[in-house]
Design an enzyme around this catalytic site. Sequence first.
Site, mmCIF file in Angstrom:
data_model
loop_
_atom_site.group_PDB
_atom_site.id
_atom_site.type_symbol
_atom_site.label_atom_id
_atom_site.label_comp_id
_atom_site.label_asym_id
_atom_site.label_seq_id
_atom_site.Cartn_x
_atom_site.Cartn_y
_atom_site.Cartn_z
ATOM 1 C CG HIS A 1 -10.009 4.623 3.279
ATOM 2 N ND1 HIS A 1 -8.790 5.243 3.417
ATOM 3 C CD2 HIS A 1 -10.772 5.092 4.298
ATOM 4 C CE1 HIS A 1 -8.824 6.068 4.467
ATOM 5 N NE2 HIS A 1 -10.033 5.987 5.015
ATOM 6 C CB ALA B 1 -5.018 12.544 6.158
ATOM 7 C CE LYS C 1 -7.943 2.263 -0.698
ATOM 8 N NZ LYS C 1 -6.812 3.046 -0.284
ATOM 9 C CG ASN D 1 -5.079 8.719 -3.321
ATOM 10 O OD1 ASN D 1 -4.014 8.207 -3.692
ATOM 11 N ND2 ASN D 1 -5.208 9.302 -2.143
ATOM 12 C CG HIS E 1 -1.870 1.173 1.252
ATOM 13 N ND1 HIS E 1 -3.216 1.002 1.492
ATOM 14 C CD2 HIS E 1 -1.700 2.494 1.064
ATOM 15 C CE1 HIS E 1 -3.822 2.169 1.447
ATOM 16 N NE2 HIS E 1 -2.915 3.104 1.192
ATOM 17 C CG HIS F 1 -0.762 7.177 -1.080
ATOM 18 N ND1 HIS F 1 -1.983 7.379 -1.677
ATOM 19 C CD2 HIS F 1 -1.007 6.481 0.052
ATOM 20 C CE1 HIS F 1 -2.925 6.834 -0.931
ATOM 21 N NE2 HIS F 1 -2.369 6.281 0.127
ATOM 22 C CG LEU F 2 5.019 5.702 -5.725
ATOM 23 C CD1 LEU F 2 5.463 4.900 -6.953
ATOM 24 C CD2 LEU F 2 6.218 6.036 -4.848
ATOM 25 N NE ARG F 3 0.616 11.973 -2.213
ATOM 26 C CZ ARG F 3 -0.398 11.526 -1.481
ATOM 27 N NH1 ARG F 3 -1.430 10.922 -2.045
ATOM 28 N NH2 ARG F 3 -0.382 11.676 -0.179
ATOM 29 C CG HIS G 1 -5.079 2.298 5.791
ATOM 30 N ND1 HIS G 1 -6.437 2.233 5.958
ATOM 31 C CD2 HIS G 1 -4.888 3.069 4.694
ATOM 32 C CE1 HIS G 1 -7.038 2.922 5.013
ATOM 33 N NE2 HIS G 1 -6.110 3.430 4.227
ATOM 34 C CG ASP H 1 -1.642 4.857 3.871
ATOM 35 O OD1 ASP H 1 -1.642 5.247 2.697
ATOM 36 O OD2 ASP H 1 -2.498 5.207 4.704
HETATM 37 O O1 DOR Z 1 -3.344 9.348 5.642
HETATM 38 C C1 DOR Z 1 -3.735 9.076 4.529
HETATM 39 N N1 DOR Z 1 -3.184 9.628 3.435
HETATM 40 N N2 DOR Z 1 -4.740 8.232 4.402
HETATM 41 C C2 DOR Z 1 -5.321 7.992 3.225
HETATM 42 O O2 DOR Z 1 -6.256 7.230 3.189
HETATM 43 C C3 DOR Z 1 -4.882 8.705 2.004
HETATM 44 C C4 DOR Z 1 -3.505 9.157 2.126
HETATM 45 C C5 DOR Z 1 -3.121 10.168 1.086
HETATM 46 O O3 DOR Z 1 -3.411 9.964 -0.090
HETATM 47 O O4 DOR Z 1 -2.515 11.167 1.451
HETATM 48 ZN ZN ZN Z 2 -3.361 5.112 1.520
#
Ligand code: DOR
Ligand code: ZN
Length: 356
Positions: free
Chosen positions: A138, A265, A101, A43, A15, A17-19, A176, A249
């Site tokens: 999620h 977040a 997802k 996302n 899990h 996130h690389l953006r 998570h 995450d």
């Molecule tokens: O803390 C988080 N950040 N929880 C998430 O579900 C998304 C993630 C984010 O994309 O920043």
């Molecule tokens: Zn996440």
Amino acid sequence: MNASDFVIRRPDDWHLHLRDGAMLRAVTGHTSAHFARAIIMPNLVPPVVATADAAAYRDRILEAIPDGDDFTPLMTLYLTETTDPDDLAAGAASGLITAVKLYPAGATTNSDSGVRDVERVQPVLERMAEIGLPLLVHGEVTDPDVDIFDREAVFIERVLDPMRRRVPGLRVVMEHVTTADGVDYVSSADDTIAATITTHHLIINRNALLAGGIRPHYYCLPVAKRERHRLALRAAATSGNPKFFNGTDSAPHLATDKESACGCAGIFTAPNTLSCLAHVFEEENALDRLEAFLSLSGPRFYGVAPNEGRTRFFKSETPLQVPEKISVQNDDVVVFDPGFPLFWHTEPINAGAFDR
Ligand code: DOR
Ligand code: ZN
């Protein structure tokens, strides 16, 4: 096993996130240095909703991997109420799409196009069950009447369990997991469900976020819970139960976006995750189960072979030097501070270069 110097199969991150853009280029190497594969969260803005979007995003990720690193991004699609089951099935059949997802609309960062009513995606879920494509969840309700600390437990009761009953055979990862309720639910259910656990939820409870001042770099979703929940997560992660495996995450945001009156977040743990996890497993006298958590149980759930490469963990008197932050576009991304020094170091070992 030597308790201060040992070798495991190379880890994966289930899990991540690389953006995109400059952020993608700045953070990818911090994962590819340590992990062979990662499940890439969809996302983005706009989200990765179709197989063609995932193919293009995968190309951008491959370009961002530093030369010499061996890293495979495993792509996911962002489920919406208009997801086309045929596109998703074609993406899965081609090998490009590893999972889908589910973000409840409004639950977290960039989740506005998520699902408002899970019953509306029933045909997509049935198709996924048929082809064995995992749904990554999620697990928080968005009902404003539900206390934010209860949103995971209420999600299990109102959404997750009814959904699993409506779609028997659907393979689900509760992403998570942050509560004892989540751990209990996954432990007692059948083998179609597993859960990822983040590094930070094994280390912080909600005091880190709120006691003595508000600390935005410990803000993530699901939000960290009470100590008893953290202890339940530690017990699950270190139990050797194959239903629980590593999903960091790691979620980079610019410092200015977090240090704000409405901070977003996400905690960026990629640079020091392995060291943090070794520290946690050592504290729990479970270093012999670190390999299951990092490198074996995830592949088992996803039905793929563990990595051939290996990673050496060794403890040194010299603390690990981790940058406090990394620079991105005239701003910074702050690295997770576990609140204690880290003495575990890691180095990759090529397959076949040692005697296991
Ligand atoms: O803390 C988080 N950040 N929880 C998430 O579900 C998304 C993630 C984010 O994309 O920043
Ligand atoms: Zn996440």
